[in-house]
Design an enzyme around this catalytic site. Structure first.
Site, short mmCIF file in Angstrom:
data_model
loop_
_atom_site.label_atom_id
_atom_site.label_comp_id
_atom_site.label_asym_id
_atom_site.label_seq_id
_atom_site.Cartn_x
_atom_site.Cartn_y
_atom_site.Cartn_z
CB THR A 1 -0.90 0.00 1.26
OG1 THR A 1 -1.48 1.29 1.43
CG2 THR A 1 -0.13 -0.34 2.53
CG ASP A 2 -1.15 4.98 -0.85
OD1 ASP A 2 -1.63 4.35 0.12
OD2 ASP A 2 -1.79 5.84 -1.49
CD GLU A 3 -3.01 3.63 4.80
OE1 GLU A 3 -2.68 3.52 5.99
OE2 GLU A 3 -4.17 3.62 4.40
CE1 TYR B 1 -3.35 -2.43 6.14
CE2 TYR B 1 -3.02 -0.10 5.63
CZ TYR B 1 -3.23 -1.41 5.21
OH TYR B 1 -3.31 -1.69 3.87
CE LYS C 1 -0.28 -4.46 3.16
NZ LYS C 1 -0.77 -5.79 2.65
P1 NAD Z 1 -10.21 -6.69 2.95
O1 NAD Z 1 -10.13 -6.42 4.41
O2 NAD Z 1 -11.45 -6.34 2.20
O3 NAD Z 1 -9.92 -8.24 2.69
C1 NAD Z 1 -8.94 -8.95 3.35
C2 NAD Z 1 -9.18 -10.45 3.11
O4 NAD Z 1 -8.11 -11.16 3.74
C3 NAD Z 1 -10.48 -10.97 3.69
O5 NAD Z 1 -11.12 -11.84 2.78
C4 NAD Z 1 -10.03 -11.76 4.93
O6 NAD Z 1 -10.90 -12.84 5.27
C5 NAD Z 1 -8.66 -12.25 4.48
N1 NAD Z 1 -7.78 -12.53 5.60
C6 NAD Z 1 -7.52 -11.76 6.68
N2 NAD Z 1 -6.67 -12.37 7.50
C7 NAD Z 1 -6.34 -13.56 6.92
C8 NAD Z 1 -5.47 -14.62 7.28
N3 NAD Z 1 -4.79 -14.60 8.43
N4 NAD Z 1 -5.35 -15.67 6.44
C9 NAD Z 1 -6.05 -15.71 5.27
N5 NAD Z 1 -6.92 -14.74 4.90
C10 NAD Z 1 -7.04 -13.66 5.70
O7 NAD Z 1 -8.95 -5.97 2.33
P2 NAD Z 1 -8.75 -5.23 0.91
O8 NAD Z 1 -9.18 -3.83 1.03
O9 NAD Z 1 -9.30 -6.09 -0.15
O10 NAD Z 1 -7.16 -5.22 0.82
C11 NAD Z 1 -6.47 -6.33 0.25
C12 NAD Z 1 -4.98 -6.07 0.29
O11 NAD Z 1 -4.69 -4.89 -0.45
C13 NAD Z 1 -4.43 -5.83 1.69
O12 NAD Z 1 -3.18 -6.45 1.77
C14 NAD Z 1 -4.28 -4.32 1.79
O13 NAD Z 1 -3.24 -3.97 2.65
C15 NAD Z 1 -3.96 -3.96 0.35
N6 NAD Z 1 -4.36 -2.62 -0.10
C16 NAD Z 1 -5.63 -2.18 0.06
C17 NAD Z 1 -6.01 -0.93 -0.43
C18 NAD Z 1 -7.43 -0.44 -0.30
O14 NAD Z 1 -7.69 0.71 -0.67
N7 NAD Z 1 -8.38 -1.22 0.17
C19 NAD Z 1 -5.07 -0.14 -1.07
C20 NAD Z 1 -3.74 -0.61 -1.22
C21 NAD Z 1 -3.43 -1.86 -0.74
O1 TDX Z 2 -15.96 7.05 8.73
C1 TDX Z 2 -14.95 7.50 8.16
N1 TDX Z 2 -14.79 8.86 8.05
C2 TDX Z 2 -13.71 9.44 7.48
O2 TDX Z 2 -13.61 10.67 7.41
C3 TDX Z 2 -13.92 6.65 7.61
C4 TDX Z 2 -14.04 5.16 7.69
C5 TDX Z 2 -12.83 7.25 7.03
N2 TDX Z 2 -12.70 8.60 6.98
C6 TDX Z 2 -11.51 9.20 6.34
C7 TDX Z 2 -10.18 8.67 6.84
C8 TDX Z 2 -9.31 8.74 5.61
O3 TDX Z 2 -8.73 10.04 5.48
O4 TDX Z 2 -11.57 8.82 4.96
C9 TDX Z 2 -10.26 8.52 4.44
C10 TDX Z 2 -10.26 7.10 3.91
O5 TDX Z 2 -10.37 6.24 5.03
P1 TDX Z 2 -10.39 4.64 4.88
O6 TDX Z 2 -11.47 4.26 3.91
O7 TDX Z 2 -10.40 4.04 6.23
O8 TDX Z 2 -9.02 4.38 4.10
P2 TDX Z 2 -7.50 4.74 4.46
O9 TDX Z 2 -7.28 4.92 5.89
O10 TDX Z 2 -7.08 5.85 3.53
O11 TDX Z 2 -6.79 3.35 4.02
C11 TDX Z 2 -7.19 2.67 2.79
O12 TDX Z 2 -6.24 2.92 1.77
C12 TDX Z 2 -4.98 2.30 1.87
C13 TDX Z 2 -7.34 1.17 3.00
O13 TDX Z 2 -8.29 0.93 4.03
C14 TDX Z 2 -6.04 0.51 3.31
O14 TDX Z 2 -6.20 -0.90 3.43
C15 TDX Z 2 -5.09 0.81 2.17
O15 TDX Z 2 -3.82 0.30 2.44
#
Ligand code: NAD
Ligand code: TDX
Length: 340
Positions: free
Chosen positions: A125-127, A153, A157
């Site tokens: 992730t970019d985080e 988190y 990562k």
């Molecule tokens: P999500 O929380 O929607 O899904 C995570 C999945 O992983 C779920 O199906 C969960 O059951 C499974 N899981 C959790 N712990 C596990 C374990 N111990 N063993 C096997 N499975 C397990 O997450 P997401 O938003 O789809 O993110 C997926 C990946 O992408 C993550 O690694 C996250 O860090 C990365 N990522 C997410 C974003 C975003 O914006 N959502 C952006 C950049 C990177």
């Molecule tokens: O209720 C809310 N109100 C609010 O203002 C929530 C849930 C979030 N926020 C803000 C916090 C952040 O600035 O919105 C922005 C986005 O929040 P999230 O959806 O929780 O995402 P973020 O924290 O940016 O992280 C996401 O992007 C990078 C994903 O959850 C991560 O898994 C990924 O790595």
């Protein structure tokens, strides 16, 4: 190729399973997922009807289960999406993030070392780069930006990324890493900003915006993230990191107002609440490397992607209504009541 998608019952992993089944009928796809609160077999309902797909329930941090998977399936490629992914949950309780995101990744890498693998891809992730100041729109994260994490988190990562690099160098595991910006689209769990706001607005509930809503995120439609990962596992160079993002920066308040506008709901639903601890100000990816080296370009513009996403939530109420009627209610009270 036999591709194992860990975390494939979650948001991005689920979309990636469908991307592979649609674009690579020659591949066999296995989803390996623990089915935590964020994993949902209903997301994979259509995939389960496909002869090129199989679901295996298992935990990446359970060595015996992971080794059994490798022994029985002999995968060519692992794409590791499995993670605890929500920043707010990591602030409440970091330990599970360390176990899944760090130990889990190390066990997958141990399995690659023991049984062999053609490619291990880590979905990062970019985080991991921390944040950028709001008053420096000229700055972007490149692959050379230092790691500088803010939340448990992002620290977990970043640790996983370092392990992938260490295993790649020390044991010659053929690994790649992608670091993507915020995704949005179908099957996004309603604890995250966009689905939470869509669902609350549909239910005429208040929309809890942290702080002043001025934090900036760089939004990418999930299918564009999937196409980037697909290119990396096939054409990416072993040992390399690729940043993924589409230059789509928006403040949170703009995103929330856009959703209200699409749904025809009043901005009176917006409620500014206590800020997230350690809240990252701005994320912004420079995707030059993946664009020039692999020819990746994002296809979906934010205005179209957000409309498609809202439409998906309108058409798939049964998917999210089941989620928000269960344990999610306790989560919501715990996370939001104290913010008012
Ligand atoms: P999500 O929380 O929607 O899904 C995570 C999945 O992983 C779920 O199906 C969960 O059951 C499974 N899981 C959790 N712990 C596990 C374990 N111990 N063993 C096997 N499975 C397990 O997450 P997401 O938003 O789809 O993110 C997926 C990946 O992408 C993550 O690694 C996250 O860090 C990365 N990522 C997410 C974003 C975003 O914006 N959502 C952006 C950049 C990177
Ligand atoms: O209720 C809310 N109100 C609010 O203002 C929530 C849930 C979030 N926020 C803000 C916090 C952040 O600035 O919105 C922005 C986005 O929040 P999230 O959806 O929780 O995402 P973020 O924290 O940016 O992280 C996401 O992007 C990078 C994903 O959850 C991560 O898994 C990924 O790595």
């Amino acid at each position: 190729m036999k591709i194992v998608v860990t975390g494939g019952a979650g948001f991005i992993g689920g979309n990636f399973v469908y991307y592979l089944l649609k674009n690579h009928a020659e591949d066999f796809v296995i989803c390996y997922d623990k089915l935590t609160y964020a994993g949902n077999l209903e997301t994979l309902e259509d995939a389960l009807k496909n002869k090129n797909f199989k679901f295996v329930k298992g935990d990446i941090s359970n060595r015996a289960e992971v080794y059994k998977l490798f022994e029985e399936e002999k995968p060519d490629v692992i794409v590791n999406f499995a993670a605890e992914s929500h920043v707010d949950r990591s602030i409440e309780d970091p330990e599970l993030f360390l176990r899944t995101n760090i130990i889990g990744t190390s066990i997958l890498l141990d399995a690659c070392k023991k049984f062999g693998i053609k490619r291990f891809h880590q979905v990062s992730t970019d985080e991991v780069y921390g944040d950028l100041p709001l008053d420096r729109p000229d700055l972007f994260f490149t692959e050379k930006t230092n790691l500088h994490t803010s939340s448990p988190y992002s620290a977990s990562k970043a640790s996983a990324d370092l392990l992938v690099q260490a295993y790649s160098r020390t044991y010659q595991i053929p690994a790649t890493i992608s670091r993507c910006s915020n995704n949005y689209g179908p099957y996004h769990f309603p604890e995250k900003l966009i689905p939470l706001m869509i669902i609350n607005a549909l239910n005429e509930k208040k929309l809890p915006v942290y702080g002043k809503g001025i934090n900036v995120r760089d939004w990418l439609y999930v299918e564009d993230h999937c196409s980037a990962i697909d290119l990396i596992i096939r054409n990416g160079k072993v040992g390399e990191i690729y940043n993924v993002g589409g230059h789509n920066e928006k403040t949170n308040i703009d995103v929330v107002k856009t959703i209200l506008k699409i749904l025809g709901k009043s901005e009176d639903l917006i409620e500014f609440v206590t800020d997230r601890k350690g809240h990252d100000q701005r994320y912004a990816i420079d995707p030059t490397k993946i664009e020039t080296e692999l020819g990746w370009t994002p296809k979906t513009k934010f205005d179209d992607g957000i409309k498609k996403t809202v439409d998906w939530y309108l058409k798939n109420k049964s998917w999210w209504e089941k989620i928000i009627s269960g344990e999610y209610q306790n989560y919501y009270s715990k996370m939001y009541e104290h913010r008012l």
